[in-house]
Write a protein that holds these residues in place. Structure first.
Motif, PDB file in Angstrom:
ATOM      1  N   TYR A   1      -7.719  -2.532  -4.089  1.00 37.76           N
ATOM      2  CA  TYR A   1      -6.378  -2.107  -3.668  1.00 37.76           C
ATOM      3  C   TYR A   1      -5.271  -2.840  -4.431  1.00 37.76           C
ATOM      4  CZ  TYR A   1      -9.302  -0.553   0.198  1.00 37.76           C
ATOM      5  OH  TYR A   1     -10.301   0.013   0.943  1.00 37.76           O
TER       6      TYR A   1
ATOM      7  N   LEU B   1       0.825  -1.207   0.000  1.00 36.72           N
ATOM      8  CA  LEU B   1       0.000   0.000   0.000  1.00 36.72           C
ATOM      9  C   LEU B   1       0.862   1.261   0.000  1.00 36.72           C
ATOM     10  CD1 LEU B   1      -2.804  -1.034   2.517  1.00 36.72           C
ATOM     11  CD2 LEU B   1      -3.065  -0.645   0.064  1.00 36.72           C
TER      12      LEU B   1
ATOM     13  N   TYR C   1       1.796   3.212  -3.248  1.00 33.65           N
ATOM     14  CA  TYR C   1       0.938   4.232  -3.856  1.00 33.65           C
ATOM     15  C   TYR C   1       1.405   5.644  -3.499  1.00 33.65           C
ATOM     16  CZ  TYR C   1      -2.503   0.654  -5.114  1.00 33.65           C
ATOM     17  OH  TYR C   1      -3.140  -0.438  -5.668  1.00 33.65           O
ATOM     18  N   LYS C   2       2.159   5.771  -2.408  1.00 30.93           N
ATOM     19  CA  LYS C   2       2.581   7.082  -1.928  1.00 30.93           C
ATOM     20  C   LYS C   2       4.078   7.338  -2.093  1.00 30.93           C
ATOM     21  CE  LYS C   2      -1.316   8.685  -0.030  1.00 30.93           C
ATOM     22  NZ  LYS C   2      -1.906   9.995  -0.327  1.00 30.93           N
TER      23      LYS C   2
ATOM     24  N   SER D   1       6.722   0.793  -6.845  1.00 32.70           N
ATOM     25  CA  SER D   1       5.443   0.622  -7.526  1.00 32.70           C
ATOM     26  C   SER D   1       5.061  -0.844  -7.496  1.00 32.70           C
ATOM     27  CB  SER D   1       5.525   1.115  -8.978  1.00 32.70           C
ATOM     28  OG  SER D   1       6.524   0.387  -9.687  1.00 32.70           O
TER      29      SER D   1
END
Length: 314
Positions: free
Chosen positions: A288, A144, A147-148, A153
């Motif tokens: 997700y 997760l 994503y930030k 990636s």
């Protein structure tokens, strides 16, 4: 500042360290046996040399972290602080892309060992094993985080999907033999049939009884998934089987109640439960782009082991 080197690495005593690391690999499938660990490592390398290197390094890093941290020697020797590191390192190496992927994967192996130790402490009074929960939580969080984070990636195999446009694909034939061997191989993210066969041999080497349980659990999951109309491609790839294998081994073979004649039926029930749990969890995670990993195994095993505290005949 001087850093103490663990005694297992001094005076030419590398073999005990390597043996503990190999047990860390075998403990993924709830077996304490260095030969089993070595056979599994070979199976991983047959499928991918790259993954084989990651698995070995992750096992050694997890074991070394436990030694540096002063963990209980018996737990280290049994590989109990290495198996979550193995799975975490392999998963991050598979599911992440970017220039720092190797660093993140091996750093993840370090954190997995620390998180395993923390959870062993927090859950010791419950007498319920932590299983692969540290690996699951850590891997999901890191995926997760991609994503930030610009330089990380998700791999192309993990694609977020809109549930509004989701369609069930049950086309194609079901090759049950492929499903059997892929199921056992998928415990270590392996799609190679020969690797799956070698992993099954490794389980039988560690314990013929657990090997039989693995075969029964896998067969039960394949049948239930097919009867309930699961996607044929997922059945063949073993994605409905590997959680069932781990679950029946845990419930019926490793954390069983002595002299309980219902251990095997309970294990089969728990293995079958992993099928709808896998389907539901996979659906929940689709937006997700996250894999279910071994969470169905953890949930189903905790369900039965927890219920045994009140219903001892389970």
């Amino acid at each position: 500042m001087k850093t103490d080197v663990p005694k297992s690495l001094k005076g030419g005593k590398f073999y005990p360290f390597l043996r503990a690391s190999l047990k860390g690999i075998s403990q993924v499938i709830l077996i304490e046996n260095s030969i089993t660990g070595l056979l599994i490592l070979i199976a991983i390398a047959i499928s991918s040399i790259y993954l084989g290197v990651i698995a070995l390094l992750s096992a050694m890093i997890g074991t070394f972290t436990a030694m540096l941290g002063g963990a209980d020697k018996e737990s280290i020797d049994q590989g109990l602080l290495g198996y979550n590191s193995v799975l975490t390192g392999m998963a991050l190496a598979l599911f992440l892309q970017g220039p720092y992927m190797w660093t993140v994967a091996l750093a993840g192996a370090v954190v997995a060992a620390v998180l395993t130790a923390a959870m062993m402490h927090f859950m010791k009074n419950t007498k319920v094993p932590i299983l692969t929960f540290p690996f699951i939580v850590l891997t999901w969080l890191m995926l997760l985080a991609a994503y930030k984070l610009k330089h990380l990636s998700l791999s192309a195999s993990l694609v977020p999907q809109d549930l509004a446009n989701w369609q069930l694909n049950i086309a194609g034939k079901v090759n049950l033999l492929d499903g059997v061997f892929h199921g056992i191989g998928q415990v270590f993210f392996l799609n190679n049939t020969w690797s799956g066969i070698l992993v099954l041999i490794a389980v039988f080497w560690g314990s013929r009884k657990l090997g039989m349980y693995a075969a029964i659990g896998n067969a039960a999951a394949i049948i239930i998934a097919y009867v309930l109309g699961g996607e044929h491609s997922l059945i063949v790839l073993g994605l409905y089987g590997y959680n069932a294998i781990l679950t029946i081994i845990a419930v019926s073979g490793v954390f069983n109640e002595k002299h309980n004649r219902y251990n095997l039926p309970s294990g089969i029930l728990a293995a079958c439960l992993t099928v709808p749990i896998t389907a539901g969890l996979s659906t929940w995670l689709l937006p997700y782009g996250l894999p279910a990993l071994t969470m169905p195994f953890v949930l189903s095993t905790w369900l039965i082991l927890g219920a045994r505290k009140t219903m001892p005949n389970l």
